[in-house]
Design an enzyme around this catalytic site. Sequence first.
Site, PDB file in Angstrom:
ATOM      1  N   GLU A   1      21.793   7.613  -2.219  1.00 44.63           N
ATOM      2  CA  GLU A   1      20.681   7.827  -2.959  1.00 44.63           C
ATOM      3  C   GLU A   1      20.068   9.345  -3.401  1.00 44.63           C
ATOM      4  OE1 GLU A   1      19.004   5.342   0.163  1.00 44.63           O
ATOM      5  OE2 GLU A   1      17.774   4.481  -1.374  1.00 44.63           O
TER       6      GLU A   1
ATOM      7  N   ARG B   1       8.329   5.157   2.049  1.00 40.63           N
ATOM      8  CA  ARG B   1       9.269   6.360   1.602  1.00 40.63           C
ATOM      9  C   ARG B   1       8.919   7.253   0.732  1.00 40.63           C
ATOM     10  NH1 ARG B   1      14.844   7.918   2.439  1.00 40.63           N
ATOM     11  NH2 ARG B   1      15.023   6.004   3.934  1.00 40.63           N
TER      12      ARG B   1
END
Length: 774
Positions: free
Chosen positions: A724, A317
């Site tokens: 997030e 990520r």
Amino acid sequence: MKDPNRTSPLHENAVHESAWKHVTGRAQFVNDMPLPPHCLVSKIVVSPVAHGIIKQIDTSEALKVPGVVAVITAKDIPGVNDASSWAHDEELLASKEVNCIGQNIALVLGETYEACEEGAAKVKVDIDPLEAIIDIRDAIAKNSMLPGCHIIARGDLDEAWKNADFILEGEVESPGQEHWYLETHCAQAEVNEDNDVIIYASSQCPTGVQGKAAEILGIDASHVVCIMPRMGGGFGGKETQGAQYGGLAALGAWITRRPVRVWLNRDDDMAWSGKRHPFLSKYKAAFKNDGTILGLHVVSWANSGWAEDLSMCILDRCLYHLDGCYYIPALHFEGYTAKTNLPSNTAFRGFGGPQGFMVTETVLNRAARRLGMDPLDIRIKNYYGDAPRNMMQYETPLKNFRVPMMTDRVIKSARYWERKAEIDAFNAKSRYIKRGIGFMPVKFGISFTNTMLNQAGALVLVYTDGSVAINHGGSEMGQGLHTKMVTIASHNLGIKPEHIRLMNTRTDKVPNTSATAASSGTDLNGAAIKNACDQITARLRKVVAKHLDLAESDIDKIVFDNGLCLAPGKDPVDIVKVINWAYADRVQLSAAGYYATPDIYYDVDKGRGKPFAYYSYGVCVLEIELNTLTGEYQLRDVEAIHDVGDAIIPSIDRGQVEGAFAQGYGWLSCEELVWGADGSLKTHSPATYKIPTYGTIPEPEHFRLSLLEDATAEAVHGSKAVGEPPFVLALALVQALEHAIIACGEDPKKDPQIHWPATPESVLRAIYKQRGDL
Ligand code: MTE
Ligand code: MOS
């Protein structure tokens, strides 16, 4: 958008289903449940050294302590001695080697915590210490790496270096972070008459707890049920790491045949559990004199701690977000997971994304300074745009990129240019107090980077009195998932939310669930709930058509809305009546729902694919005021616009944006983890580890976070993930602090040297360096 013909609660503000329970203290977390009769409590004996070989474990003295009932070690495990999520590299109880301070060695079970504490202190563990690696640079120097490397590359970097007007090289270090969920790790287990194991666990992944417990006990997963009422926060810290406590409780209950509770006090939880991965990245970047970036080479190392856990996915990520919002024609992103003798680091809100963003934002700030350009201008210059400037590093074109439009809006609404001029004028006159302004654009990919995990299930049960019980595979940790699921069920069944009962998350209701993580809880579980509701209403439509004598062509026009069934040309019918028609006609009133995100794939070896279903966007302008005598600073003003699509419940999404921003701000400003050279955590309590508090955030008129109104619909009911992405907005602090610190020195082109988190000590050092005094 709210459908004017519908009165359901969809797209309306609502109170979180547990809000009253939370503020009155009635909400039950696992450790608040009354202890069942004969329940044992526990204390885990952990490694006191960062690395070593266990020579002997002597439990005899511990067993003599009154109230101690059992001391369990590796040799007592009937099944597999493993606590890892998938890598099979973490023993539940260490048998030979210990790899960090805080690694589990033995479980002391007793009648009281006092007895367990005393017993734990008397377990003698003889360890031959080995050399320990604590620091990431040390790990790199000694090539202490976990398996795996991920590379994403495209374009011709040699050309970029050749055509560049200037090249920047350097390093960016981003810090770790403690999750500081309000509820520490906890699990309770019992074994019933059929040798079934029932576990209550504070976990983002009940399926993970179930599977691990079955493996540890050597029994079928169908004999283990994990129940998850709610968590007092997880933030990623309970995505995988709750499983070991569920596993320990199950093991204790299996061996003693008594219920067992495993609970960590705050100090133990902080000292033993994994945290956000600190990252070290080395970069080389090529620029033209107009600010255009031509090429970027980055090598990133994640400090993984001693085991793999989710480190590789977190590194992925990071690499997926190293591009930020910018088109980089030639690039090479390469990442490794370094093995150190620290607790195994784990998921934390943003999951490597923030660490990736930080690199590129820092590089752009440096380039802007060198050119005398405003950091905002260099960003706008490099934004993704029309083809070919829409191609992301994994060679998938970016669609619906809203950031340039949102940037225009926030520049105007936050008066960026005017305020920048005002701040520069202020700084020129003010000797000790300096101000700074910063801007941050966010593009955050939504989906689990491990494609397989992008699926969810649900179970919807309609009773004949018109009430409904819904189950889904997601877990509630404060983010409002359950409230959104009730809203989605209410809208799709046409039953008022007060008649919809949200059941505890349980593995015997919905199997094989993914962790509630990657911000996709609502996208996945909401779509699964909707799928179950759609199956039921399709059946109800046919029943209504029969009872009201509707034409075939009118069946699709039937609407179920807030307790009523509305059929064309007919009087409204009470939904309870429709349900009873269905029951009398022997039509099934329950359904299992399912959803899998379509059209995502990724080839790690090639570094190509479409890892994300879509992107969430945000922009933020923030201003700080710095006291240059103490290094302390305060947020003066924050303005952010965040894209949450068509929010299922806007008030809950707003809370997520605010909370994520504050947590991101804490990561960068005050939350400092200090490790001793021996690998012990020195900051393991609220007395030494500072999280943002009420006073961190400005008054509402200076804390303006708004949701983008004309957002594109991407997930269930047009919503978008929110958990997030807004964490990353806080990176605007980097520019703002740099702005204020540069104002302390003579040379506006000199790069500030801020060590993150920017605590007052760190900022003071940066100020001295800026002035040339250090
Ligand atoms: N909000 C609260 N109040 N508590 C939490 O623990 N975790 C965050 C975010 N918001 C968290 C939270 C993290 S790390 C994620 S991945 C998402 O919520 C998970 O929930 P969702 O997928 O339902 O948004
Ligand atoms: Mo969140 S870090 O994906 O649990």
